[in-house]
Design a protein around this motif. Structure first.
Motif, mmCIF file in Angstrom:
data_model
loop_
_atom_site.group_PDB
_atom_site.id
_atom_site.type_symbol
_atom_site.label_atom_id
_atom_site.label_comp_id
_atom_site.label_asym_id
_atom_site.label_seq_id
_atom_site.Cartn_x
_atom_site.Cartn_y
_atom_site.Cartn_z
ATOM 1 N N ASN A 187 -1.006 0.713 1.887
ATOM 2 C CA ASN A 187 -0.243 1.838 2.449
ATOM 3 C C ASN A 187 -1.038 2.748 3.377
ATOM 4 O O ASN A 187 -0.722 3.922 3.517
ATOM 5 N N ALA A 188 -2.060 2.220 4.023
ATOM 6 C CA ALA A 188 -2.845 3.026 4.959
ATOM 7 C C ALA A 188 -2.444 2.782 6.407
ATOM 8 O O ALA A 188 -2.985 3.413 7.309
ATOM 9 N N HIS A 200 9.209 -11.649 9.578
ATOM 10 C CA HIS A 200 8.176 -11.841 10.592
ATOM 11 C C HIS A 200 6.836 -11.843 9.867
ATOM 12 O O HIS A 200 6.618 -11.060 8.953
ATOM 13 N N PRO A 201 5.924 -12.701 10.279
ATOM 14 C CA PRO A 201 4.648 -12.769 9.568
ATOM 15 C C PRO A 201 3.902 -11.437 9.462
ATOM 16 O O PRO A 201 3.285 -11.166 8.458
ATOM 17 N N ILE A 202 3.931 -10.608 10.493
ATOM 18 C CA ILE A 202 3.285 -9.301 10.403
ATOM 19 C C ILE A 202 4.382 -8.247 10.448
ATOM 20 O O ILE A 202 5.124 -8.154 11.423
ATOM 21 N N ALA A 203 4.489 -7.480 9.384
ATOM 22 C CA ALA A 203 5.519 -6.449 9.294
ATOM 23 C C ALA A 203 4.927 -5.203 8.647
ATOM 24 O O ALA A 203 4.217 -5.303 7.658
ATOM 25 N N SER A 204 5.229 -4.057 9.221
ATOM 26 C CA SER A 204 4.738 -2.797 8.662
ATOM 27 C C SER A 204 5.857 -2.107 7.897
ATOM 28 O O SER A 204 7.038 -2.399 8.105
ATOM 29 N N GLU A 212 -12.761 2.617 8.289
ATOM 30 C CA GLU A 212 -11.871 2.782 7.161
ATOM 31 C C GLU A 212 -10.639 3.550 7.600
ATOM 32 O O GLU A 212 -10.740 4.646 8.158
ATOM 33 N N LEU A 213 -9.470 2.970 7.368
ATOM 34 C CA LEU A 213 -8.210 3.656 7.618
ATOM 35 C C LEU A 213 -7.844 4.401 6.338
ATOM 36 O O LEU A 213 -8.160 3.948 5.241
ATOM 37 N N LYS A 214 -7.189 5.521 6.476
ATOM 38 C CA LYS A 214 -6.968 6.397 5.325
ATOM 39 C C LYS A 214 -5.567 6.287 4.755
ATOM 40 O O LYS A 214 -4.581 6.288 5.476
ATOM 41 N N ALA A 215 -5.506 6.211 3.434
ATOM 42 C CA ALA A 215 -4.268 6.346 2.670
ATOM 43 C C ALA A 215 -4.466 7.536 1.742
ATOM 44 O O ALA A 215 -5.588 8.023 1.564
ATOM 45 N N VAL A 216 -3.394 7.998 1.132
ATOM 46 C CA VAL A 216 -3.466 9.204 0.308
ATOM 47 C C VAL A 216 -2.994 8.912 -1.108
ATOM 48 O O VAL A 216 -1.931 8.327 -1.317
ATOM 49 N N CYS A 217 -3.793 9.331 -2.080
ATOM 50 C CA CYS A 217 -3.446 9.259 -3.496
ATOM 51 C C CYS A 217 -2.396 10.333 -3.798
ATOM 52 O O CYS A 217 -2.270 11.318 -3.053
ATOM 53 N N HIS A 218 -1.698 10.197 -4.903
ATOM 54 C CA HIS A 218 -0.692 11.197 -5.294
ATOM 55 C C HIS A 218 -1.303 12.579 -5.496
ATOM 56 O O HIS A 218 -0.610 13.589 -5.417
ATOM 57 N N GLY A 271 2.378 -8.693 -3.241
ATOM 58 C CA GLY A 271 3.365 -7.683 -3.587
ATOM 59 C C GLY A 271 3.172 -6.428 -2.765
ATOM 60 O O GLY A 271 2.141 -6.251 -2.124
ATOM 61 N N GLY A 272 4.152 -5.589 -2.805
ATOM 62 C CA GLY A 272 4.106 -4.336 -2.072
ATOM 63 C C GLY A 272 4.102 -3.164 -3.026
ATOM 64 O O GLY A 272 3.440 -3.189 -4.071
ATOM 65 N N ASN A 273 4.880 -2.146 -2.688
ATOM 66 C CA ASN A 273 4.911 -0.929 -3.489
ATOM 67 C C ASN A 273 5.412 -1.159 -4.911
ATOM 68 O O ASN A 273 5.147 -0.355 -5.795
#
Length: 193
Positions: A12-13, A46-50, A139-145, A172-174
């Protein structure tokens, strides 16, 4: 001189989004690109999906794919300005070195995007090699809760419970993974005793 880049992060970043934006920037200027993603991840049309709805077609690599040969064969017919690889954590060590060779001997920039660690905090083989040999690491950033930077990927069960055992790869995803800071990851798996 071409370089090998590794953009890594937790889930999720925005790794796929960033890859798709880079691809768009090259193509908008009339430059040829080649997109790759892991064949093991077949969740999207699609193979690459955001997650924000962007997507693109891509070639799919397996552990037996010779990236050097396939890219160079294509490059001879239609010059490539850049190769972009999503899910780079699934590259084999040999494939990561083939990416370096594409930059060094093929003079084609290679931008790899992937997870650094798995749900146990262990490096993926492809990521381990890329961390060691890439010319540029970002490093790309994601955020913790909690608001801190998320650096870890917690696998969860169907009921939302933390999972600390199992195969390294489970697509898997979310619904299966939660991006957490190290503290909350360790607390979830009861690592701080």
């Amino acid at each position: 001189m071409a370089k090998l880049y590794f953009y890594y992060a937790s889930m999720n970043a925005g790794k796929s989004t960033t890859l798709l934006q880079a691809d768009f920037n090259y193509r908008e200027r009339g430059m040829g690109t080649m997109l790759w993603t892991a064949a093991i991840d077949n969740r999207a049309d699609h193979p690459i999906a955001s997650r924000i709805g962007l997507s693109a077609e891509a070639r799919r690599f397996t552990p037996g794919t010779n990236l050097w040969r396939e890219v160079m064969d294509s490059h001879e017919e239609n010059p490539l300005a850049c190769v972009l690889i999503d899910e780079a954590q699934f590259l084999t060590a040999l494939q990561a070195w083939q990416c370096a060779r594409l930059a060094d001997e093929g003079d084609i920039p290679v931008l790899c995007y992937g997870l650094r660690t798995d749900f146990r905090g262990d490096l993926f083989p492809g990521s381990a090699v890329l961390l060691g040999i890439a010319d540029s690491l970002e490093e790309l950033k994601a955020v913790c809760h909690c608001g801190r930077k998320a650096t870890m990927n917690l696998r969860v069960s169907d009921t939302g419970e933390a999972v600390g055992e199992g195969a390294q790869t489970e697509i898997g995803g979310n619904e299966r993974y939660v991006a957490l800071c190290r503290r909350h990851f360790a607390q979830s798996l009861k690592m701080y005793r």
